[in-house]
Write an enzyme that holds these catalytic residues in place. Structure first.
Site, mmCIF file in Angstrom:
data_model
loop_
_atom_site.group_PDB
_atom_site.id
_atom_site.type_symbol
_atom_site.label_atom_id
_atom_site.label_comp_id
_atom_site.label_asym_id
_atom_site.label_seq_id
_atom_site.Cartn_x
_atom_site.Cartn_y
_atom_site.Cartn_z
ATOM 1 N N ARG A 14 33.959 107.438 17.542
ATOM 2 C CA ARG A 14 34.603 107.608 16.200
ATOM 3 C C ARG A 14 35.097 106.525 15.623
ATOM 4 O O ARG A 14 35.326 106.296 14.511
ATOM 5 C CB ARG A 14 35.371 108.824 16.192
ATOM 6 C CG ARG A 14 34.486 110.131 16.594
ATOM 7 C CD ARG A 14 33.405 110.655 15.687
ATOM 8 N NE ARG A 14 34.119 111.104 14.614
ATOM 9 C CZ ARG A 14 33.915 112.463 14.004
ATOM 10 N NH1 ARG A 14 33.613 113.253 14.915
ATOM 11 N NH2 ARG A 14 34.659 112.929 12.902
ATOM 12 N N LYS B 249 43.688 111.371 26.234
ATOM 13 C CA LYS B 249 42.358 112.003 26.180
ATOM 14 C C LYS B 249 41.321 111.272 26.272
ATOM 15 O O LYS B 249 41.334 110.327 25.537
ATOM 16 C CB LYS B 249 42.600 112.793 24.759
ATOM 17 C CG LYS B 249 41.135 113.475 24.414
ATOM 18 C CD LYS B 249 41.332 114.067 22.699
ATOM 19 C CE LYS B 249 39.852 114.770 22.518
ATOM 20 N NZ LYS B 249 40.051 115.431 21.064
ATOM 21 N N ILE C 11 40.486 118.827 26.345
ATOM 22 C CA ILE C 11 40.872 119.032 24.851
ATOM 23 C C ILE C 11 39.644 119.149 24.124
ATOM 24 O O ILE C 11 38.852 118.176 23.873
ATOM 25 C CB ILE C 11 41.524 117.836 24.260
ATOM 26 C CG1 ILE C 11 43.045 117.545 25.193
ATOM 27 C CG2 ILE C 11 42.047 117.958 22.935
ATOM 28 C CD1 ILE C 11 43.768 116.371 24.807
#
Length: 291
Positions: A138, A161, A203
């Site tokens: 991303r 994460k 997550i």
């Protein structure tokens, strides 16, 4: 240390794009009821890129206030400006967040030394537990393991994460990092394998629509119940996959609207899930007994 099923909470919105505060309260209550272990407020799934600064901080405070100490709240405070990330992190601490999640700077593509200095500066500026977030798919920015290990030596940088989906890479980091440094999965399809390899939780996007199931999944995986964890993960795989038929959080927000949890509101440049994708997401929800 925060562990277990950590929902990357969506930010519910009305059709005009305004934050739906009542729906947000109900989502928090649902996660408290369904066994979610922690909430990330205004992470990238929460549309942090399109909330303005005031809205961003208001959502964090609303979640913190609604939770009222019943579970940890992790505030998404990352930015591609170090100064902005410091401001957001300081405000998250002020309103009572337990930790902050900081995505790697996007678009400006810093060097590994730039990443180290960026996160070190935020950690030194604000005395709150901070979790790094690496999602190169991303951000177009991949924080390498050696950089993460350098940052793990900063006292209040407590975890990462890891959302590359590369389990081998994640397990290597777990084995080389300090024992008190938590590696969380940020990739639902591979989260079980990372947790079986020593990861401290997930997550999760899927936890927005299957909170009880994801809570159980994390419990099984972290307890080393390999067969049961993999079996449950296989049953949830249609959701893991189809919630990404378009850019996150487009499909998950549509799915939550189908469940009656909130409306279809989403903020441009994201748009409501395309008609041609509805059947795929609905079928996945039906296979997983969500609807």
């Amino acid at each position: 240390m925060i562990t277990g099923s950590i929902v990357a909470l969506v930010t519910p919105m009305h059709s005009n794009g305004d934050v739906d505060w009542e729906a947000l309260d109900k989502l928090v209550d649902m996660h408290l009821d369904k066994g979610t272990d922690s909430i990330v407020a205004v992470g990238t799934t929460g549309e942090s890129a399109t909330l303005n600064c005031d809205e961003h901080c208001q959502v964090i405070k609303r979640v913190v206030d609604r939770v009222a100490g019943r579970m940890p709240v992790i505030a998404g405070t990352g930015a591609n400006s170090t100064a902005e990330a410091i401001e957001l992190t300081a405000e998250a601490k002020r309103v009572g967040a337990d930790a902050c999640l900081l995505v790697t700077p996007y678009y400006n593509k810093p060097t590994q030394e730039g990443l180290y200095q960026h996160f070190k500066a935020i950690a030194e500026a604000v005395d709150i537990d901070q979790i790094l977030y690496n999602v190169p798919g991303r951000t177009a920015c991949d924080m390498q393991t050696e950089t993460v290990l350098r940052l793990a030596e900063v006292p209040n940088i407590v975890g990462i994460k890891e959302a590359t989906g590369d389990v081998e890479r994640g397990v290597d980091l777990i084995q080389r990092a300090p024992e008190d440094f938590a590696v969380y999965s940020g990739d639902d399809p591979t989260a079980v394998e990372l947790m079986l390899g020593g990861g401290k939780g997930n997550i999760s996007v899927t936890a927005n629509v299957a909170p009880a199931e994801m809570s159980e999944l994390c419990r099984l995986a972290m307890a080393g119940e390999t067969e049961q964890a993999r079996d449950l993960n296989n049953r949830l795989m249609p959701l893991h996959e189809k919630l990404f038929v378009e850019a996150n959080p487009i499909p998950v927000k549509w799915a939550m609207a189908e469940m009656g949890l909130m409306g279809l509101g989403i903020r441009l440049p994201l748009t409501v899930l395309a008609d041609g994708c509805h059947a795929q997401v609905r079928e996945a929800m039906q296979k997983c007994d969500i609807i």
